[in-house]
Design an enzyme around this catalytic site. Structure first.
Site, PDB file in Angstrom:
ATOM      1  N   GLU A 196     -20.466  53.352  37.860  1.00 53.20           N
ATOM      2  CA  GLU A 196     -21.388  52.717  36.912  1.00 53.20           C
ATOM      3  C   GLU A 196     -20.679  52.328  35.616  1.00 53.20           C
ATOM      4  OE1 GLU A 196     -24.880  55.063  36.084  1.00 53.20           O
ATOM      5  OE2 GLU A 196     -25.778  53.539  34.785  1.00 53.20           O
ATOM      6  N   ALA A 214     -18.053  58.622  41.823  1.00 51.72           N
ATOM      7  CA  ALA A 214     -16.807  57.870  41.697  1.00 51.72           C
ATOM      8  C   ALA A 214     -15.655  58.784  41.288  1.00 51.72           C
ATOM      9  CB  ALA A 214     -16.982  56.747  40.689  1.00 51.72           C
ATOM     10  N   ARG A 234     -36.151  45.501  41.842  1.00 49.57           N
ATOM     11  CA  ARG A 234     -36.559  46.348  40.722  1.00 49.57           C
ATOM     12  C   ARG A 234     -36.950  45.587  39.469  1.00 49.57           C
ATOM     13  NH1 ARG A 234     -32.144  51.225  41.392  1.00 49.57           N
ATOM     14  NH2 ARG A 234     -33.176  52.114  43.198  1.00 49.57           N
ATOM     15  N   HIS A 245     -32.899  52.998  33.734  1.00 45.31           N
ATOM     16  CA  HIS A 245     -32.433  53.771  34.856  1.00 45.31           C
ATOM     17  C   HIS A 245     -30.936  53.605  35.110  1.00 45.31           C
ATOM     18  CE1 HIS A 245     -32.214  55.417  38.788  1.00 45.31           C
ATOM     19  NE2 HIS A 245     -31.981  54.265  39.358  1.00 45.31           N
TER      20      HIS A 245
END
Lengths: 257, 637, 221
Positions: B425, B44, B330, B401
């Site tokens: 993130e 990013a 996940r 994670h």
């Protein structure tokens, strides 16, 4: 396992530095080399001594931060492995282990085992890119790339920029690092328009940084944690010769308006 | 707290197009008058800095690593999603949008996610033009693989090193701009404070990690692209340096922190092997394409894997989720593994592991076929465990994670502080309560290449800016704060190392706020964490000085922030009385143990406001409105 | 002119000049060797070959100047590049290790400078005939007799054999290395080029050493 470490300690870039002997006791053979250093550092601190500074980040062999010369070999004795992926089971209890920083004029030591590798960034900045603005390039599938070229480009592109090639080279030459980028971009159709300017600029920058010259001893290839082949150096030499013949003096700045 | 999401009006498919036209522009000649600070150089950050530099803004980019190329995006293995439908298997923007919303357990904004799905296609074009060597088939065209949570093959990949190749692409774009002089790079420099002037974000205070020099940088806007906070657990797949400091400092200056309890536990990591362990290593989820997950049916079965006959194995994902099988999302795969281990069926030392078995695939495509696809992962596994995964099944266990929570941003990726933008993130925006595989790379690059270059000019063009320089009193004040904090760490001279505190915090977080949470545990954590924090400030031991490279000092600052942040995380987890995605409250589950959402009461973004140290943070709510998808119970059966 | 600058002053260019001049010198060595081996064909043929060379006249001078140029450039660049290489690592490793670099490759500058010294002696010995007073009494044009006289001293012969050993080490790395430097390293070609250095080195060592050894052994009289 118990080990005797001989570690390079240097306060800062001006300090002369020296080897220091440190005992490492009760190390698990399943620990990674850096985890062994973590344990040593915890003990040093408990005893009021400054911990050993070393570069590390991802600890899974991809960021390229770790940079230890272990018993004379960058990243230690395992082939195709970074220091962080090296495990203590590769050593024997009672062994003497020498831990030194990368040694090169172009990579000055900042502290202990931490070196300044910004020379690598400057080499990439000189030409290790394809000039493309962010916007709407053509569809990704409009230029097919033969699989073998794409694969070969990838083999070069896996370079993590750790600098082990320089550290291993008897002449502290960065040719393997540079050739990985030159090779990757010259193999792909997208990189071809700038291939001459790229290789000339990068080779020029390498000289300015004070690196040595390649003498085809291939220590770099043996030390490279990503097993990059010296074949790429040959390709870069070829690219350079082609560029030296074809490319006019590069203009200042990047092209006209 | 103003939580106007600024979602454009009109039909979902046309929102971004319409918004792009409605936004104001900055004339090319005026762009150089605007200074932009980008903190972080991952996907990013690098993509934003390169693109904004290319457009003509004055960009300064900061990273704590020694080179922008080492940001942790580099470690992403599996791939990047894009709705290209090159395989003709029924993919579309709409489907990627739907999969992402559903994968996120209906806790993300529709408009943001749809935009992400739209620009995903441009990302692939952009990266290929930069020379990213994606996998290709023999016809020379791009290859795709499938990934968890999707029934189409839309994941582009570069062996098991997709993140590396994409980051190096962005890094090369950044290098080009550095070469042109439009971006100035500050490696080995850590942001330690956000500076606000007249209610706007106007700069940062940083510490040069080599010389210890503390300095100020003023700008018209500050972009944080500093990644997630997974290292609050100490053991995670994040790089050692990953931290919450930049976003936490901004939070303390007024930026809302959204959904901090949403953390992703990745199902396929190498199990912990000892207490010296410093981090966990991920094995790409793509392995689940060819590997089958199982545990022995009988408790205490210590036979080696190959001696356990087929009928005594429980392929529990295939059994429980027949239509998705080993490719279940996940959160589901992780929790199932924990369940199996909690039931005493785990394998390997300590019983914290399940098998990921490639025997069937090796029979089908041969060892070479598997090697071609996953060679580097198998190699890595063998290096770490000294076991040969071609011969014996891998042992895997879930590990922290990714963190879906982050600073709250509106549709323009601006936080509630004007001029403070948050990408990748570090923000909360696109993944809801659970992120699908191969979507993190997509979001990071979407934000940096294709969103911020449109929304930042809109902010510039709509604001009047007073002249602010680094000499401004606000900067001096922030610098002094940073200096006194640094001095404080060095002067405590206690008895415990920084790492020992970090490990202890991590253990509390993993036990009480990890894969499963409950009220009692969270309340216990909320007692323990402040205690640990007090102890930290009384007895931490940081040697060396502040005027040179001092890694313990760097860590001390980060751990001090984690010790504050961990508390907020638990508070958020406690307040969210439902299970959704990565947030699983044991009180809220269906009879067969699946997450039970509470859409009536919790269909909102929980945004926390910092009220000062020692004060309880307050939660604000941004309601989530779903006009295009029906809220359904996720089913992967 | 830009091209000259790139060749002389860049790392890669200078290496290419090293390779090309090295190749020229290797060519000379091989030609020299094939001429010298005529000694085994007897005095008449050998002397005729020497006379033939002399009769080339101007052409011989062109060749000599060309060789001299290549030699000077090769040595100059070698010294310059080596100096750069040495300064590129000011602090040595406390624990040195070599992973795969060959012995020959690590002592190129040493074997090279030994060769330069040897060439000086060789010219003084057989070309200018300064070192051996016994040559004065030999008949004009009887090169064969001169070689036999020169090599009948075990010390001189021993020195020549040692020098050839150095030369063969130099060529062992140098010849294979040329292909890499000129960019001709390639998967398919490689097994061949890697062997070429050792092959040339062996031929040169065996070929040249055979002459003094044969003289000492009395096989050539």
């Amino acid at each position: 396992m118990d080990l005797t470490l001989h570690v390079w300690r240097q306060k800062n870039s001006k300090d002369a530095g020296k080897m220091e002997t440190i005992e490492a006791k009760g190390i698990s053979e399943n620990a990674s080399f850096l985890e062994m250093l973590d344990t040593v550092n915890e003990n040093l601190q408990k005893n009021g001594k400054e911990p050993i500074a070393f570069d590390h980040d991802c600890r899974e062999g991809i960021c390229g931060s770790c940079s230890l010369v272990i018993n004379g070999e960058p990243h230690g004795p395992e082939y195709g492995t970074t220091s962080c992926q090296l495990h203590m089971r590769s050593f024997k209890s009672g062994q003497n282990i020498f831990i030194e920083p990368w040694r090169a004029k172009a990579f000055p030591v900042l502290k202990d085992l931490v070196v300044d590798r910004s020379a690598f960034d400057r080499i990439q900045q000189a030409g290790g890119f394809i000039s493309v603005n962010t916007g709407s390039p053509q569809d990704a599938n409009s230029i097919p790339v033969p699989k073998q070229d794409a694969d070969k480009a990838f083999d070069a592109a896996v370079c993590i920029g750790c600098g082990a090639c320089v550290a291993a080279c008897k002449n502290a030459s960065p040719m393997l690092f540079m050739s990985a980028k030159v090779s990757q971009l010259s193999l792909l159709p997208q990189g071809k328009p700038e291939r001459e300017r790229r290789v000339l600029a990068m080779v020029d920058q390498m000289k300015k940084e004070g690196f040595g010259n390649c003498t085809n001893q291939y220590e770099c290839e043996a030390a490279c944690p990503k097993e990059i082949s010296v074949e790429h150096i040959a390709r870069m030499n070829r690219e350079y010769f082609r560029a030296a013949l074809r490319e006019e003096t590069p203009k200042e700045g990047h092209g006209g308006e | 707290m103003n939580l106007d999401s600024k979602i454009p009006s009109g039909p979902l498919e046309g929102k971004w197009e319409k918004h792009k036209f409605d936004m104001k522009l900055v004339n090319p000649a005026n762009r150089r008058k605007y200074d932009v600070i980008v903190v972080g150089s991952g996907l990013a950050g690098s993509s934003a800095a390169a693109t904004l530099g290319g457009l003509g803004y004055n960009v300064k980019c900061f990273c704590f690593q020694d080179s922008p190329r080492r940001a942790h995006s580099i470690a992403a293995q599996g791939g990047i999603n894009a709705a290209k439908n090159y395989q003709g298997d029924g993919d579309s923007v709409r489907r990627l949008f739907y999969d992402t919303i559903k994968g996120g357990d209906f806790r993300a904004r529709e408009a943001n996610v749809h935009r992400l799905a739209e620009v995903s296609r441009n990302i692939i074009d952009q990266c290929v033009a930069q020379g990213v060597p994606f996998a290709r088939d023999y016809g020379g065209l791009l290859d795709n693989r499938s990934f968890g949570g999707a029934q189409v093959s839309r994941t582009f990949y570069a062996r098991g090193q997709t993140g590396q190749q994409l980051l190096l692409g962005a890094y090369s774009a950044l290098n080009r701009e550095i070469n042109r002089g439009s971006v100035k790079m500050y490696p080995r420099t850590e942001m330690l404070e956000l500076v606000m002037v007249d209610g706007k974000a106007r700069g940062i205070v940083v510490r040069n990690l080599v010389t210890g020099e503390i300095s100020s940088h003023a700008a018209h806007a500050v972009i944080l692209a500093t990644g997630g906070y997974g290292n609050v657990f100490f053991l995670s797949t994040n790089a050692k340096g990953c931290n919450v400091t930049a976003t936490w400092r901004a939070h303390k200056k007024g930026a809302g922190f959204a959904n901090p309890c949403y953390t992703q536990i990745h199902p396929t990591c190498i199990p912990v092997s000892g207490d010296y362990q410093s981090k966990l290593t991920l094995m790409s989820e793509s392995l689940r394409n060819d590997g089958r997950v199982w545990v022995p049916k009988n408790k205490g079965d210590t036979r080696p894997a190959h001696q356990i006959p087929e009928e005594e194995r429980d392929y529990y994902l295939e059994r429980k989720y027949p239509s998705f099988g080993n490719l279940a999302p996940r959160d589901i795969a992780s929790r199932s593994a924990k369940e199996a281990c909690d039931a005493g069926l785990g394998v390997g030392p300590g019983g914290l592991g399940v098998y990921l078995d490639f025997a069937d695939s090796i029979k089908r495509v041969g060892e070479d076929g598997i090697k071609k696809k996953y060679g580097n992962l198998f190699h890595m596994y063998q290096k770490i465990t000294a076991e040969n995964p071609y011969k014996t099944p891998m042992r895997i266990y879930p590990a922290v994670h990714y963190t879906m929570g982050g600073l709250w941003v509106d549709y323009n990726l601006m936080s509630n502080i004007p001029g403070l933008f948050v990408l990748g993130e570090a923000n909360f925006s696109d993944h809801g309560a659970n992120r699908l595989g191969a979507s993190a790379l997509m979001q990071g690059l979407a934000d940096g290449y294709f969103v911020i270059p449109y929304t930042l000019p809109n902010y510039f063009a709509g604001e009047k800016f007073d002249k602010v320089t680094a000499e401004n009193a606000a900067f001096k004040e922030a610098e002094n704060e940073v200096r006194s904090r640094t001095k404080a760490f060095l002067s405590i001279k206690g008895s415990r190392t920084v790492d020992s505190f970090h490990r202890e915090l991590g253990k509390i977080m993993w036990d009480k706020c990890g894969m499963e949470r409950d009220k009692a545990g969270l309340e216990e954590a909320l007692v323990k964490i402040p205690k640990l924090r007090d102890e930290f400030w009384q007895s931490v031991k940081v040697l060396g000085d502040g005027e040179s490279l001092n890694q313990s000092l760097e860590k001390a600052g980060r751990v001090a922030d984690f010790l504050e942040f961990g508390e907020l995380m638990c508070r958020d987890a406690l307040h969210r009385e439902e299970s959704c995605g990565g947030h699983f409250r044991t009180e809220h589950q269906t009879e067969d143990g699946e997450a039970k959402r509470n859409d009536e009461q919790f269909c909102y973004v929980g945004v926390w406001e910092h009220k000062g140290m020692g004060q309880k943070s307050a939660v604000h709510k941004e309601p989530l409105v779903f006009e295009n998808v029906k809220l359904a119970t996720r089913s992967y059966k | 002119m830009k091209l000259c600058d790139r060749l002389f002053n860049s790392s890669v260019g200078a290496k290419m000049l090293m390779a090309v001049t090295g190749l020229m010198l290797t060519g000379f060595v091989l030609a020299h060797l094939s001429g010298n081996l005529l000694i085994f064909a007897g005095a008449e043929k050998f002397n005729a070959y020497a006379a033939g060379l002399k009769s080339l006249g101007a052409l011989l001078w062109v060749a000599r100047l060309g060789l001299l140029g290549a030699f000077v450039l090769h040595v100059y660049l070698a010294v310059k590049l080596t100096a750069e290489n040495r300064s590129a690592r000011p602090v040595k490793y406390a624990h040195e290790a070599t992973i795969q670099a060959s012995f020959a490759s690590r002592y190129m500058i040493h074997t090279g400078l030994m060769m330069a010294a040897f060439i000086a002696f060789h010219l003084a010995h057989y070309t200018f005939r300064w070192t051996d007073p016994s040559f004065a009494s030999l008949p004009e044009g009887d090169i064969y007799a001169m070689v036999i006289a020169g090599f009948s001293s075990p010390a001189v012969s021993g020195f020549y054999v040692l020098a050839m050993l150095a030369l063969s080490f130099h060529l062992c790395h140098g010849v294979s290395s040329v292909f890499q430097t000129l960019g001709l390293y390639h998967g398919n070609l490689n097994p061949m080029t890697e062997k070429l250095g050792p092959i040339v080195a062996t031929i040169v060592f065996v070929g040249f050493s055979s002459i003094p050894l044969a003289v000492l052994a009395g096989l050539v009289k």
